[in-house]
Motif scaffolding. Sequence first.
Motif, mmCIF file in Angstrom:
data_model
loop_
_atom_site.group_PDB
_atom_site.id
_atom_site.type_symbol
_atom_site.label_atom_id
_atom_site.label_comp_id
_atom_site.label_asym_id
_atom_site.label_seq_id
_atom_site.Cartn_x
_atom_site.Cartn_y
_atom_site.Cartn_z
ATOM 1 N N PHE A 277 0.940 -0.980 0.273
ATOM 2 C CA PHE A 277 0.121 0.040 -0.031
ATOM 3 C C PHE A 277 0.895 1.077 -0.123
ATOM 4 O O PHE A 277 1.791 1.520 0.625
ATOM 5 N N TYR A 278 0.398 2.375 -0.886
ATOM 6 C CA TYR A 278 1.012 3.345 -0.619
ATOM 7 C C TYR A 278 0.593 4.200 0.478
ATOM 8 O O TYR A 278 -0.513 4.368 0.877
ATOM 9 N N PRO A 279 1.691 4.661 1.391
ATOM 10 C CA PRO A 279 1.155 5.297 2.505
ATOM 11 C C PRO A 279 0.106 6.352 2.644
ATOM 12 O O PRO A 279 0.077 7.087 1.785
ATOM 13 N N GLU A 284 0.645 13.029 -2.596
ATOM 14 C CA GLU A 284 0.306 12.298 -4.056
ATOM 15 C C GLU A 284 1.388 12.171 -4.800
ATOM 16 O O GLU A 284 2.041 13.214 -4.950
ATOM 17 N N THR A 285 1.178 11.265 -5.769
ATOM 18 C CA THR A 285 2.569 11.053 -6.754
ATOM 19 C C THR A 285 1.953 10.584 -8.068
ATOM 20 O O THR A 285 0.433 10.648 -8.420
ATOM 21 N N ASN A 286 2.683 9.899 -9.019
ATOM 22 C CA ASN A 286 2.156 9.380 -10.170
ATOM 23 C C ASN A 286 3.043 8.158 -10.160
ATOM 24 O O ASN A 286 4.054 7.671 -9.672
ATOM 25 N N VAL A 287 2.350 7.294 -11.435
ATOM 26 C CA VAL A 287 2.782 6.061 -11.883
ATOM 27 C C VAL A 287 4.427 6.116 -12.116
ATOM 28 O O VAL A 287 5.291 5.388 -11.671
ATOM 29 N N GLU A 288 4.744 7.053 -12.779
ATOM 30 C CA GLU A 288 6.243 7.215 -13.216
ATOM 31 C C GLU A 288 7.226 7.092 -12.137
ATOM 32 O O GLU A 288 8.280 6.643 -12.102
ATOM 33 N N GLN A 289 6.831 8.434 -11.249
ATOM 34 C CA GLN A 289 7.903 8.092 -10.087
ATOM 35 C C GLN A 289 7.931 7.071 -9.256
ATOM 36 O O GLN A 289 8.938 6.564 -8.789
ATOM 37 N N VAL A 290 6.776 6.350 -8.860
ATOM 38 C CA VAL A 290 6.769 5.161 -8.164
ATOM 39 C C VAL A 290 7.455 3.954 -8.916
ATOM 40 O O VAL A 290 8.243 3.081 -8.373
ATOM 41 N N ALA A 304 0.690 -2.945 -11.603
ATOM 42 C CA ALA A 304 -0.717 -2.637 -11.457
ATOM 43 C C ALA A 304 -1.058 -1.636 -10.419
ATOM 44 O O ALA A 304 -0.297 -1.666 -9.078
ATOM 45 N N ILE A 305 -2.267 -0.864 -10.396
ATOM 46 C CA ILE A 305 -2.597 -0.036 -9.058
ATOM 47 C C ILE A 305 -3.945 -0.288 -8.867
ATOM 48 O O ILE A 305 -4.786 -0.844 -9.722
ATOM 49 N N GLN A 306 -4.507 -0.232 -7.717
ATOM 50 C CA GLN A 306 -5.943 -0.304 -7.213
ATOM 51 C C GLN A 306 -6.435 0.801 -6.340
ATOM 52 O O GLN A 306 -5.588 0.900 -5.418
ATOM 53 N N GLY A 307 -7.093 1.401 -6.720
ATOM 54 C CA GLY A 307 -7.974 2.491 -6.057
ATOM 55 C C GLY A 307 -9.126 2.027 -5.294
ATOM 56 O O GLY A 307 -9.547 0.805 -5.153
ATOM 57 N N MET A 325 -3.634 3.920 -1.715
ATOM 58 C CA MET A 325 -3.804 2.982 -3.013
ATOM 59 C C MET A 325 -3.020 1.705 -2.915
ATOM 60 O O MET A 325 -1.801 1.950 -2.383
ATOM 61 N N LYS A 326 -3.427 0.597 -3.294
ATOM 62 C CA LYS A 326 -2.988 -0.523 -3.643
ATOM 63 C C LYS A 326 -1.850 -0.608 -4.742
ATOM 64 O O LYS A 326 -2.476 -0.473 -5.869
ATOM 65 N N LEU A 327 -0.782 -1.149 -4.311
ATOM 66 C CA LEU A 327 0.057 -1.439 -5.652
ATOM 67 C C LEU A 327 0.675 -2.837 -5.854
ATOM 68 O O LEU A 327 0.808 -3.360 -4.972
#
Length: 344
Positions: A277-279, A284-290, A304-307, A325-327
């Motif tokens: 999980f993203y803390p 807030e960030t985006n997919v590219e940074q993560v 994949a991500i799940q909100g 969000m779940k990663l």
Amino acid sequence: MGIWLYLKRKIQANLFTITNRNLLLLSLLYLAVCWSLLVWAGEDELTSSFGQFVYYLMVTASTVGYGDYSPQSDLGKWVVALIVIPGGLALFAALLGRVATGLIDYWRAGVLGKRKLSVNDHILLLGWNGQRTLHMIRMLQHEEEGNRPIVLCSRSDIENPLPGEIEFVKVSSYTDSQEMKNARIADASCIIVDNLEDDITLSSALYCSNINPDAHLVAYFKDEALSALLSQHCPNAECIPAVGAEMLAKAAVDPGSSALHQELLASTRGMTQYSTFYPVSAAETNVEQVFMFMKREYQATLIAIQGEKSIELNPDLNVTIAPGMKLFYIADERIDDFKWDRLK
């Protein structure tokens, strides 16, 4: 005459049966007889205190024989030779046999699944499918590494397949409240239902959900209609569909796909899929940074991500990742502690 025959039968049926009660009575009788005879024989040193008497009795009856205390009179020696040692050996053997039998019965009850468990926060597996279940247990053991105990609950006529490694409960029905108490459903943190018959899977999952609605419920179905029915009644349940046909079709179109799927699902080797999980406290960030953070710091790949909605596979780099969000990612091993403060 009838009363005498009745008493005789009762005495023969109970007196010579070595129950725990009779063993206690015999032990007390043995102490009383030995104490009385040693006092009568004038062995004052051996009977000067009850503690010293019991100590001498245990050392002598068990044939340890330290020699620090011994009878002094001839009569006392006869008492020890004829009463103390033979009676003590018989009682000592009976007590050891009773303890050994109790331990064996306790172990055997665990192997047969007849023992009430004392576990909490465990993973409960309902169903037995031979090697498939064993393989799943091995994967869970690798993933958990001793964090949560594993309990197998089965209706099949089997014994504990992994004694000493997992707990085992044998039941006649997965919805029998009296038998299922042994599996401690209410205390399980995760419940996995995997049976050969989908109707049994459905009823078992509904029963477990009613007993423990907070547990993570996972159920495997071959029939998608029953899977949808469980999802309708238990929105938090995670239903796993049969994917054999899909994997066959995919392998036919893209050769090698089956091997890739096995690598993604195998927890003991290769690149394996995990989630985190993203803390909630993070910005807030985006997919590219993560994506770059996981690859740079941990050699892991975000897939994949799940909100609040469904899972988004292979998301665009500019998709926003909100706190909580779940990663989903693939890596050689699960990463327990992401250093999110290093995210740039």
